[in-house]
Design a protein around this motif. Structure first.
Motif, PDB file in Angstrom:
ATOM      1  N   ASN B 291       0.804  -1.230   0.000  1.00 38.06           N
ATOM      2  CA  ASN B 291       0.000   0.000   0.000  1.00 38.06           C
ATOM      3  C   ASN B 291       0.841   1.287   0.000  1.00 38.06           C
ATOM      4  O   ASN B 291       0.346   2.347   0.349  1.00 38.06           O
ATOM      5  N   TRP B 292       2.086   1.173  -0.372  1.00 37.63           N
ATOM      6  CA  TRP B 292       2.928   2.360  -0.507  1.00 37.63           C
ATOM      7  C   TRP B 292       3.393   2.497  -1.964  1.00 37.63           C
ATOM      8  O   TRP B 292       3.605   1.498  -2.651  1.00 37.63           O
ATOM      9  N   LEU B 293       3.543   3.744  -2.380  1.00 37.16           N
ATOM     10  CA  LEU B 293       4.089   4.013  -3.721  1.00 37.16           C
ATOM     11  C   LEU B 293       5.103   5.146  -3.594  1.00 37.16           C
ATOM     12  O   LEU B 293       4.802   6.208  -3.040  1.00 37.16           O
ATOM     13  N   PHE B 294       6.306   4.890  -4.090  1.00 39.01           N
ATOM     14  CA  PHE B 294       7.345   5.926  -4.085  1.00 39.01           C
ATOM     15  C   PHE B 294       7.669   6.293  -5.518  1.00 39.01           C
ATOM     16  O   PHE B 294       7.697   5.426  -6.406  1.00 39.01           O
ATOM     17  N   ASP B 295       7.897   7.568  -5.760  1.00 39.20           N
ATOM     18  CA  ASP B 295       8.307   7.938  -7.111  1.00 39.20           C
ATOM     19  C   ASP B 295       9.379   9.018  -7.071  1.00 39.20           C
ATOM     20  O   ASP B 295       9.462   9.818  -6.134  1.00 39.20           O
ATOM     21  N   VAL B 296      10.238   8.988  -8.088  1.00 41.19           N
ATOM     22  CA  VAL B 296      11.296   9.992  -8.239  1.00 41.19           C
ATOM     23  C   VAL B 296      11.205  10.536  -9.653  1.00 41.19           C
ATOM     24  O   VAL B 296      10.730   9.841 -10.567  1.00 41.19           O
ATOM     25  N   ARG B 297      11.603  11.776  -9.839  1.00 41.19           N
ATOM     26  CA  ARG B 297      11.586  12.349 -11.185  1.00 41.19           C
ATOM     27  C   ARG B 297      12.705  13.381 -11.312  1.00 41.19           C
ATOM     28  O   ARG B 297      13.143  13.989 -10.320  1.00 41.19           O
TER      29      ARG B 297
END
Lengths: 75, 401
Positions: B291-297
């Motif tokens: 239930n976790w979402l990590f994102d980088v950009r």
């Protein structure tokens, strides 16, 4: 109708008669990965439009990135 | 300055719109049923920008609701609270505070595989009123692998100037100043499912502005040997028309090895003021622990200056048009962003399908090649080049119902 136009129309009709529906090369049951929320093109519109707004105010470029603008906010 | 006429492009766009309307006619897709409206959702967001002694923060609230699976209504309220003592302000004026409120209402109507959208956006600042109306048509075709969208936007803006009341010291509108600015934008986009794990988007937008396009407060500086600092200020003079084109491409890919998504995009921009810009962006989203979402950009932006931009003009009237807006100068910017999303469900609220709590942080670093920091002092034209580092924080809660 002049002769070249008539030939063009006839050619177009012949081409259309030969057409058949394009077969989808990705079937509906093969789109499980595309339907995953992480593949959404705009997952969080309120956040995306805010960030577009921040960039648009600080850069000379604009457009083609999905935001709809509605003010200056630049003074 | 030569400005491109939008007339021919507008006619081409109208023809494309007519063609799409013909495709969208009921007889063309009699068994259409696959297009869907966006999900019902509500978002409440707090945003904060901080950089160059400017703080802009405030809330944004968005609600979207479907009716009978045919119509979707979306409403948004957005507020910017501005406190500014930026390099522009400190060079020629006094720090100020202001507020900008924006409200919008939009409708999407789904008929077969066609979605028709209309909307209205109202922006209100003490010295700027913006009214924008938009419409678009979007068509799914070729087994729902392809979506073509065409849109038009019209903005009508009133520009004012605030002055300090000499009697009370309070800020009020200058009764001697009032200008208008009209904007028209045409856009087209093509979204294409390329494989079972790759999707691509091509988009193009033409924007044409007419009216008062400069900032009524900003000034140019010119060399003046009689002035104590060696330069003086004068009002900016901009052209009264501007036409810009932007073309962008984007790919989004679902990794084959584990559940994650990468995306990349590129945009090329040019306008009749001589600005050329390129934008590159890369992103990666990784779900973990269920239930976790990590994102980088990462985003890289670079642009060349407008033809009439100078940091220091040699004389007061060097060119017909003269500007010293750092957004029209030559510069490059790097932005690095990270985000975390926690998804939840609540049994006590069966109407709530799911919710998320999100935190995002972006750090922007802009380096200017020909815009100098006048607050640093030094010989005119030899002051240090300006650098802008800014932080952008977003905290928001989303609910789908």
């Amino acid at each position: 109708m002049n002769r070249p136009s008539a030939i063009a129309c006839a050619a177009a009709l012949l081409l259309l008669a030969g057409c058949k529906p394009i077969e989808p090369w990705v079937k509906p049951y093969e789109r499980e990965k595309l339907a995953d929320p992480i593949m959404a093109l705009e997952r969080d519109p309120v956040s995306g439009s805010y960030l577009d707004h921040v960039f648009e105010l600080r850069e000379g470029a604009r457009g083609a990135m999905g935001s709809a603008g509605g003010g200056c906010g630049c003074n | 300055m030569a400005c491109a006429r939008p007339g021919r492009r507008a006619r081409v766009f109208a023809a494309a719109l007519a063609l799409l309307a013909a495709f969208a006619a009921p007889g063309f897709a009699p068994d259409a049923a696959a297009a869907v409206l966006p999900d019902d959702r509500a978002d409440i967001l707090y945003h904060r920008y901080e950089g160059d002694n400017v703080i802009v923060d405030g809330p944004s609230l968005l609600v979207r609701k479907k009716f009978a699976d045919k119509v979707s209504v979306v409403a948004n309220y957005y507020l910017d609270m501005v406190s500014s003592a930026s390099v522009d302000v400190l060079s020629t004026a006094s720090p100020y505070t202001d507020e900008r409120t924006q409200m919008s209402l939009g409708f999407d109507y789904l008929r077969g595989k066609t979605t028709y959208s209309v909307g209205y956006i109202d922006g209100d600042e003490s010295d700027y009123l913006a009214r924008t109306a938009y419409l678009s048509i979007s068509q799914d075709m070729f087994g729902d692998l392809t979506t073509i969208s065409l849109g038009f936007r019209r903005g009508m803006n009133d520009v004012f100037r605030n002055v300090k009341d000499p009697a009370t010291g309070a800020k009020r509108r200058d009764p001697t100043f009032g200008e208008e600015m009209d904007s028209r934008a045409w856009n087209v986009s093509l979204t294409q499912v390329l494989t079972r794990d790759l999707i691509g988007v091509l988009s193009y937008e033409l924007v044409s502005d007419e009216g008062f396009l400069n900032n009524p407060y900003r000034q140019i500086r010119y060399a003046d040997p009689t002035a104590p600092r060696g330069f003086s200020f004068a009002p900016e003079v901009y052209p009264r028309t501007k036409t810009s084109s932007a073309a962008a491409g984007r790919l989004k890919y679902s990794l084959p090895w584990w559940r994650a998504a990468v995306d990349g995009s590129y945009r090329f921009y040019s306008d009749t003021w001589g600005v050329r810009a390129q934008t590159f962006q890369l992103g990666y989203a990784q779900p973990v622990f269920g239930n976790w979402l990590f994102d980088v950009r990462y985003r890289y932006y670079t642009q060349d200056a407008a033809d009439f931009y100078r940091d220091l003009f040699p004389r007061r009237n060097t060119l017909n048009f003269q500007g010293r807006d750092k957004e029209l100068s030559t510069f490059a910017a790097h932005t690095v962003g990270v985000g975390a999303t926690w998804q939840f469900r609540m049994n006590r609220m069966p109407w709530l399908e799911r919710g998320t709590v999100n935190l995002r942080y972006d750090y922007m670093m802009s380096r200017y090649d020909d815009f100098r920091d006048l607050t640093a002092g030094g010989r005119p034209g030899a002051e240090p080049l300006f650098e802008l580092d800014a932080s952008v924080v977003q905290f928001f809660v989303s609910a789908w119902f």
